[in-house]
Design an enzyme around this catalytic site. Structure first.
Site, mmCIF file in Angstrom:
data_model
loop_
_atom_site.group_PDB
_atom_site.id
_atom_site.type_symbol
_atom_site.label_atom_id
_atom_site.label_comp_id
_atom_site.label_asym_id
_atom_site.label_seq_id
_atom_site.Cartn_x
_atom_site.Cartn_y
_atom_site.Cartn_z
ATOM 1 N N ASP A 427 3.822 9.426 -40.913
ATOM 2 C CA ASP A 427 2.607 9.066 -41.656
ATOM 3 C C ASP A 427 2.806 9.467 -43.120
ATOM 4 O O ASP A 427 3.745 10.203 -43.456
ATOM 5 C CB ASP A 427 1.426 9.831 -41.036
ATOM 6 C CG ASP A 427 0.080 9.407 -41.609
ATOM 7 O OD1 ASP A 427 -0.020 8.294 -42.156
ATOM 8 O OD2 ASP A 427 -0.886 10.214 -41.502
ATOM 9 N N GLU A 430 4.266 6.817 -48.044
ATOM 10 C CA GLU A 430 4.324 5.831 -49.151
ATOM 11 C C GLU A 430 5.081 6.372 -50.359
ATOM 12 O O GLU A 430 5.694 5.553 -51.054
ATOM 13 C CB GLU A 430 2.896 5.441 -49.541
ATOM 14 C CG GLU A 430 2.169 4.667 -48.468
ATOM 15 C CD GLU A 430 1.778 5.510 -47.267
ATOM 16 O OE1 GLU A 430 1.510 6.713 -47.451
ATOM 17 O OE2 GLU A 430 1.767 4.966 -46.157
ATOM 18 N N ASP A 501 -5.147 2.676 -41.951
ATOM 19 C CA ASP A 501 -6.534 3.084 -41.738
ATOM 20 C C ASP A 501 -7.513 1.927 -41.863
ATOM 21 O O ASP A 501 -8.185 1.748 -42.876
ATOM 22 C CB ASP A 501 -6.897 4.195 -42.736
ATOM 23 C CG ASP A 501 -6.079 5.449 -42.485
ATOM 24 O OD1 ASP A 501 -5.459 5.544 -41.401
ATOM 25 O OD2 ASP A 501 -6.041 6.318 -43.370
HETATM 26 O O1 MIG Z 1 -4.933 11.587 -44.875
HETATM 27 O O2 MIG Z 1 -3.069 12.542 -39.991
HETATM 28 O O3 MIG Z 1 -3.266 6.718 -41.311
HETATM 29 O O4 MIG Z 1 -3.687 7.530 -38.688
HETATM 30 O O5 MIG Z 1 -4.924 10.017 -38.285
HETATM 31 C C1 MIG Z 1 -5.019 11.005 -43.612
HETATM 32 C C2 MIG Z 1 -4.372 12.134 -40.195
HETATM 33 C C3 MIG Z 1 -3.769 11.234 -42.842
HETATM 34 C C4 MIG Z 1 -3.641 8.946 -42.079
HETATM 35 C C5 MIG Z 1 -3.222 8.072 -40.938
HETATM 36 C C6 MIG Z 1 -4.104 8.331 -39.755
HETATM 37 C C7 MIG Z 1 -4.038 9.783 -39.357
HETATM 38 C C8 MIG Z 1 -4.445 10.648 -40.558
HETATM 39 N N1 MIG Z 1 -3.588 10.348 -41.692
#
Ligand code: MIG
Length: 859
Positions: A427, A430, A501
């Protein structure tokens, strides 16, 4: 950077340039003007001596230091491709002006006007031409022609290439919102963390600079091989299309081929295939931010069993870690992760843990110290490590474009694999950080080609996924599941992708299916969206509708934002729980079909209606209608028509296929003709799903469906009667987990059928050396014309069938089951909405194992 003269050229209107020289060198044409050099390279993807693509590289003459480094088409791969033979380029003067040069390459002509420079690619119509080059030129048409012919660097340091618009549609660009047909719109490639993104927000998390342009006469693809920030304009606020990159040179491939399917398959061959995932990862995944304790996770898994709902994976979001530090487990919340993971695995449930790239700056934290010692973090130009706030607090970020950092990360993954984890979720790659964007002057190693954020942001996530994937695969020596939010062209080789999201609304749900098909068109087959919507609570109707449609998307995971009400598939009322269970189970019954679809490489696993647009004028007229944009085909046989949560009916478009002229409802076997749109019921229990005539769907029927390991004694091949001839079915199986090397045992069954007059003959090709685990293989024929059905088989084939009580019975085997398999929904669910089932006879015959050919006649 490009010379100041060109920048000035833009303003003084004299950007036109004359060609100084053009040289042919094998399959290459080198064109030189005072300001730039252009190298056109013809490429064949295989040994068939056909030009599959043209690579265009624009280099500023004054700056010979330009280099091209691609993470998608490696220099080794490119060197291999360039070894493939091609017919010699034939040169001729001709065209519209006396200073035009024509280069004949296979089916194409490059038309170069030299005074001033201007370029066009033409396709020859060989049906109507002779061998004479003049005649071929006369019978050719433009597929891509320069508008303003020069690449230049404008005040934003972009190098651009503009084309005339002849296209009716532009499709592709991977994870993009908005309409399927992107004509009239403009897009940016810049991987971005965009929680609760808008319905036409751009850019999102993934950049795939590949599109297909076309109309009903031609198609071509363009792949821009730059991970630099880039821009695509398909006629937004201008009358041309353009590609622009923030780089000091420009390389793009024009992918040639007549149809969308042809071009997308060549793009796949160029950028790599989605490897076959572990079978368990195609089952249902349950996630939320976060399941916070060991007990909660164990109870959750037990609940699925109790509720008789299948599940293969549970995701652990950031709370499993000690203070959000990657490569740690919170010992209080998860006192014995190893034991928990083992015991879950025994029950067929795999644990997937989230990994963010930010490493907390903290003395004594091994991961931090380790990477610091080896100097593996992203840096400011002055050599200081870049620091920004994310979940753990102030963090440094591994430079995944540095092979040493990837190697370190790959080895560090051992923390997880030692605990028995084979599913890893990347996650925030980017990369995302709190506050402002990562500064543009941050330095990336880029395999030794030191460069800044502009060139590297879009590749960062893919290199993180690569390090994660390669590490885990090597440590475990089996297939692993990796999931990523950010990516670039070629990401399919390293991870599945989810669309970030999204929001619990009907609009978001409907948007997700076109995004997924769009990603699949761009080579990324293992895709999914957060089922039920990530942000905000879903209504029961929305959640259930989303569960049923997403059952037909490759990555099937329900996920929920922190602080939201519980959102498991039984949380939305009894009826919805029943419906959710039905569609979850239906997915598992069709797992052989889904797994087989994921195993093939030729075509997108998910196809939007645009994919079929060139097959008939009717398809063409409907394919880009916003009414049908969310429809998709999974594999080659099943068409799903997504509908909004509260819809009771909908209009569906059933495209014309070359091999059949109608489709069947999977519930009732009702026939609906293609080349038409239809108004159909679409109540909550009956998502509109169709299978085309001639399709053959493999289905398993375990007594109890708990996960992808649940055994089935029987496999059914559902054969859908096709009055115009051809049938085709495919089953691929292996152990579902071994790395897919040549030497692992695997089995394939291909069924080809042909109906001629009143005869239908099926030929079955079964690979040797693999024991399929089924005791019974049944062929279930759907849609045979009722009164005419009979069995007269006088062929000398090993299996002869008789008709008994409307059932085809192989006289060498007994029919053991009295219930006839079909996809009908349980009667009590029908009662809820009073959907009537059209009774069509279903003919069933059983054989112990398929042999080469069977045959029956229809009177
Ligand atoms: O700032 O890890 O897209 O699926 O649950 C949010 C917490 C960080 C973004 C991800 C989401 C995940 C969440 N993350």
């Amino acid at each position: 950077m490009f010379s100041a003269m060109i920048i000035n050229g833009l303003f003084n209107q004299t950007i036109a340039q004359n060609v100084k020289s053009q040289i042919i060198n094998g399959n290459q044409i080198e064109v030189t003007t005072p300001e730039f050099q252009l190298i056109i390279q013809a490429i064949s993807l295989n040994q068939n001596a056909q030009v599959d693509m043209l690579e265009f590289t624009y280099l500023p003459s004054k700056n010979k230091t330009s280099w091209h480094h691609s993470y998608t088409v490696s220099s080794d791969q490119r060197a291999e491709l360039l070894k493939n033979k091609l017919p010699a380029i034939q040169v001729k003067k001709g065209g519209n002006t006396p200073t035009t040069e024509l280069y004949f390459l296979d089916k194409y002509i490059i038309e170069l006007e030299t005074n001033p420079f201007h370029l066009a690619v033409r396709e020859i119509d060989f049906k109507n031409s002779t061998k004479d080059l003049n005649n071929q030129y006369a019978n050719s048409s433009v597929i891509l022609r320069d508008n303003i012919s020069l690449p230049w660097v404008n005040e934003d340091h972009k190098i651009s290439k503009n084309f005339e618009i002849q296209e009716d549609y532009f499709i592709g660009l991977g994870e993009k919102t908005g309409p399927v047909n992107k004509k009239g719109n403009a897009y940016t490639m810049w991987n971005s963390d965009v929680p609760a993104y808008g319905l036409d927000q751009d850019p999102l998390y993934v950049s795939i600079p590949f599109y297909i342009g076309g109309n009903n006469a031609f198609n071509y693809g363009v792949y821009v091989d730059h991970s630099s920030k880039s821009y695509f304009n398909f006629g937004a606020a201008c009358d041309y299309s353009s590609i622009s990159v923030e780089d000091d040179h420009l390389r793009y491939y024009v992918i040639l081929g007549h149809s969308i399917s042809d071009i997308s398959s060549k793009y796949r061959a160029l950028t790599g295939y989605t490897p076959l995932p572990p079978k368990w990862s195609l089952g249902f995944h349950q996630s939320r931010w976060s399941y916070k304790t060991q007990d909660e996770v164990l109870t959750l898994a037990a609940e699925f069993k109790k509720k008789n709902m299948p599940i293969d994976a549970i995701h652990l979001d950031i709370h499993y870690m000690d203070a959000c530090k990657v490569f740690t487990f919170n010992q209080n919340a998860f006192p014995n992760p190893k034991l928990m993971i083992e015991s879950l695995k025994k029950n067929g449930v795999n644990i997937i843990t989230i990994l963010d790239p930010g490493i907390k700056v903290e003395k004594g934290y091994p991961a931090y110290e380790n990477a610091l010692k080896q100097d593996l973090y992203l840096k400011y130009p002055n050599g200081k490590n870049y620091e920004a706030g994310v979940w753990p607090g102030l963090c440094n970020f591994p430079d995944f474009t540095n092979p040493k950092a990837r190697n370190w990360w790959s080895n560090s993954v051992k923390f997880y694999t030692d605990l028995g984890i084979s599913g890893l979720w990347n996650d925030m790659n980017e990369p995302a950080a709190w506050g402002k964007e990562v500064p543009s002057y941050i330095r990336f190693n880029r395999e030794g080609h030191l460069s800044n954020l502009t060139q590297n942001r879009n590749i960062y996530g893919m290199q993180m996924a690569r390090a994660t994937r390669e590490g885990a695969e090597k440590l475990l020596n089996k297939r692993v599941f990796t999931l990523t939010r950010a990516g670039f062209a070629g990401i399919q080789k390293y991870a599945a992708v989810w669309t970030g999201d999204n929001v619990a609304t009907d609009d978001h749900m409907m948007l997700s299916f076109k995004m997924l098909a769009n990603m699949s068109l761009c080579g990324v087959d293992f895709v999914g969206a957060d089922v039920g919507g990530f942000m905000n609570p879903a209504t029961p109707e929305l959640f259930t509708r989303w569960m049923s449609i997403a059952a037909f998307t490759p990555f099937y995971r329900a996920h929920k934002m922190i602080d939201m009400p519980t959102s498991e598939p039984w949380c939305y009322g009894d009826i919805n729980t029943e419906i959710n269970r039905y569609y979850m189970q239906l997915r598992y019954r069709l797992m052989p079909y889904i797994y087989s679809a994921m195993q093939q490489n030729e075509s997108p696993v998910l196809k939007s209606m645009a994919y079929y647009s060139n097959l008939s004028p009717f398809n063409y007229s409907q394919a880009f209608s916003d009414k049908f944009e969310s429809q998709f085909v999974l594999g080659n046989g099943l068409l799903i028509a997504p509908v909004r949560s509260t819809a009771k009916s909908t209009e569906v478009f059933l495209p014309t296929l070359p091999s059949s002229n109608h489709w069947y409802s999977i519930y009732s076997d009702q026939k609906l003709s293609s080349n038409k749109t239809h108004f159909v019921n679409a109540g909550m229990v009956q998502l509109p799903i169709y299978v085309h005539a001639g399709a053959i769907l493999p289905e398993i029927v375990p007594q109890k469906i708990e996960n992808t390991q649940s055994k089935s004694d029987t496999i059914n091949f559902h054969i859908y009667y096709n009055n115009v001839g051809l049938y085709e079915g495919y089953l691929y199986e292996d152990d579902g987990i071994s790395l897919n090397h040549k030497d692992i045992p695997k089995g394939q069954i291909r069924i080809f059928g042909n109906a001629k007059d009143q005869d239908i003959t099926f030929k079955i090709e079964k690979s040797n050396g693999f024991e399929f685990p089924y005791k019974t293989i049944q062929f279930v024929v759907h849609g045979l014309p009722e009164s005419k059905a009979s069995n007269i088989d006088d062929s000398p084939k090993p299996h002869i069938f008789e008709v008994k009580n409307e059932v085809f019975v192989a006289n060498s085997a007994k029919v053991t089951e009295t219930n006839i398999p079909h996809f009908a929904i349980k009667q009590d669910l029908y009662k809820i909405e009073r959907v009537t089932k059209t009774e069509q006879p279903i003919y069933k015959f059983c054989v112990s194992m398929p042999s080469e050919t069977f045959h029956f006649k229809i009177k």
